[in-house]
Each structure stands twice: as structure tokens, then as C-alpha cells.
Design a protein around this motif. Structure first.
Motif, PDB file in Angstrom:
ATOM      1  N   LEU A 142       1.040  10.239  -2.158  1.00 27.42           N
ATOM      2  CA  LEU A 142       0.265  10.766  -1.289  1.00 27.42           C
ATOM      3  C   LEU A 142       1.301  10.151  -0.019  1.00 27.42           C
ATOM      4  CD1 LEU A 142      -3.131   9.294  -1.358  1.00 27.42           C
ATOM      5  CD2 LEU A 142      -2.305  11.393  -1.525  1.00 27.42           C
ATOM      6  N   SER A 198       0.904  -1.472   0.016  1.00 31.86           N
ATOM      7  CA  SER A 198      -0.346   0.009  -0.186  1.00 31.86           C
ATOM      8  C   SER A 198       0.791   1.495  -0.147  1.00 31.86           C
ATOM      9  CB  SER A 198      -1.160   0.162   1.120  1.00 31.86           C
ATOM     10  OG  SER A 198      -2.158  -0.933   1.025  1.00 31.86           O
ATOM     11  N   LYS A 234       0.534   4.273  -2.615  1.00 29.89           N
ATOM     12  CA  LYS A 234       0.669   5.664  -1.833  1.00 29.89           C
ATOM     13  C   LYS A 234       1.843   6.267  -2.704  1.00 29.89           C
ATOM     14  CE  LYS A 234      -2.021   4.650   2.080  1.00 29.89           C
ATOM     15  NZ  LYS A 234      -2.026   4.224   4.018  1.00 29.89           N
TER      16      LYS A 234
END
Length: 248
Positions: A50, A41, A45
Motif C-alpha cells: 500500500l 503502521s 503498509k
């Protein structure tokens, strides 16, 4: 379309990514596998901006992800979140049309609803679902709504985060079939992360094994069973014995 070169990311003393190199060809479907906590994950990102990598370079269509207009960059992406991640307070059609109701891609409300209903049809949901709220839908239906939202703005790149988590085997198969059909129809570039080997075999062109912060193996999905890599072999067969200590 997406290229990562030597990407590193640590959170305190926890070095999650230790030099990831990965190339995602335009129009292909790449699935990243690996045990829980290996950084799958975090990888997504970092591509989306992010999370800021500590080292390395990430480009999308040849352009560094830190350069250019941020809104225009994100407009190229669609995302199917784990658990669907729908807004409980909004009816289904507004969830699907969320991006179309605001920002640079804003459309008139009537047009946005029409697009939402059409995307709901594409994922096998009837128009009467449009005015329901997420809590009124089953888990499988919510996942379909999430998929409809991911494709509503016709993105060039779609990310799938554990697309079949929490679904029964039949519904998981339905979602896998939809993902494969839609990605092929749209000619989109797709990146998925999943533990579900059924999903891997259904939606992947290429599989990449992430472990200990690096890509241990990458190759065509058809070569998965004959990879000859101990990490891949242990993971795909769910064995407790092997080089992946986290599974012991």
C-alpha cells in the motif's frame, strides 16, 4: 515467511523507516512495539504494497512483494484493523464475508453467509448477530466481527493493527485469547503492532522494538523483561525518562 532488508521510507523530510531489517518465520507470531509515530503502521503498509518503500527489499515466501499477481498476493493476507473498521451500511455477515462476495475468492451468496456465521461462532458470537448492523454492537463485539472477517478466507498471514485499542481490560483479554487460539489453530503467520503490553505478552512469540526508523531490539517474548536494552526497558515500563525523547 516475511523478510525485510534495509527498508526505508520517507514522507517529505520525515524519514519514517531508516533501514528496517526484520525476519518473520513461518507460523510464528511477531509483535512490533514502539512509541506513536515510529512507523509501525507504515511498516505493515509497505509489506502489503500500500506504500512503496524508497529503498530496501521485502519478500513474502521468498517472492518480492512487487512481483506476481496482485490479487493472488493480497488473498494470502487477513487484517484486523484498528477500531475494527467495519462497513456501517452492511449487515455483520456481509462484513465478515466481504472478500467472499467479490473478486477471485467469490463464493455463492448462501455459502458465503454460512462461512460468515461459522466464523462468527468461532469468535464467540451467536448466529443472530449476523443480520445486525455494526452500530447495534458494542465495541468488543465489533472487534470480534473484525477478527471473524480477518480469518474468513483462511489466510496464511494475518496482520493485527492495535487489536485491543479502546477495549476494557477484560474484553482486551478475551480478544488476546482469541487471537492466540485462532493463529495457533490455523498455523498462520501473524504480525501485530500494539502499545498494549498485555497483548504483547499474550500473543507474541517474538517481539521487535521499532524506534527512530530501525529495529532496536528483537527477541523472544520471554526475554522482554531481561532485554537489557534502554529503549525496550523504558517502553515496557512506561517511564518518562529514558532515550525515547517522544515520551518526555
Amino acid at each position: 515467511m516475511i523478510e525485510l532488508e534495509g527498508v526505508e521510507k520517507a514522507f517529505g523530510d520525515n524519514r519514517v523507516l531508516r533501514g528496517v531489517d526484520l525476519n518473520v518465520p513461518r507460523g510464528s507470531s511477531v509483535v512490533v512495539i514502539g512509541a506513536s509515530g515510529t512507523g509501525k503502521s507504515v511498516l505493515l503498509k509497505c509489506v502489503l504494497g500500500l506504500v512503496e518503500p524508497d529503498a530496501g527489499r521485502i519478500t513474502v515466501d521468498g517472492i518480492d512483494v512487487r512481483e506476481g499477481d496482485r490479487d493472488a498476493f493480497l488473498a494470502r493476507f487477513g487484517m484486523l484493523f484498528q477500531g475494527a473498521a467495519l462497513f456501517d451500511s452492511l449487515p455483520v455477515w456481509q462484513n465478515v464475508a466481504f472478500r467472499l462476495l467479490r473478486g477471485a475468492q467469490k463464493r455463492p451468496r448462501t455459502e458465503a453467509r454460512e462461512i460468515a456465521v461459522e466464523k462468527l461462532r468461532r469468535v464467540g458470537l451467536s448466529p443472530d448477530v449476523a443480520d445486525k448492523f455494526p452500530a447495534e454492537l458494542s465495541g468488543g463485539m465489533q472487534k470480534r466481527v473484525g477478527l471473524a472477517r480477518a480469518i474468513a478466507a483462511e489466510p496464511e498471514i494475518i496482520f493485527f493493527d492495535e487489536p485491543t485499542t479502546g477495549l476494557d481490560p477484560i474484553m482486551a483479554g478475551v480478544i488476546n485469547d482469541l487471537i492466540r487460539e485462532i493463529v495457533t489453530e490455523m498455523g498462520a503467520t501473524a504480525v501485530a503492532i500494539t502499545h498494549d503490553m498485555g497483548s504483547v505478552r499474550e500473543i507474541a512469540d517474538t517481539v521487535a522494538m521499532l524506534h527512530d526508523g530501525v529495529i532496536k531490539w528483537i527477541g523472544p517474548v520471554g526475554m522482554l523483561d531481561a532485554a537489557g536494552d534502554p529503549y525496550v526497558d523504558q517502553f515496557i515500563h512506561g517511564r518518562t525518562r529514558g532515550p525515547i525523547a517522544a515520551l518526555r
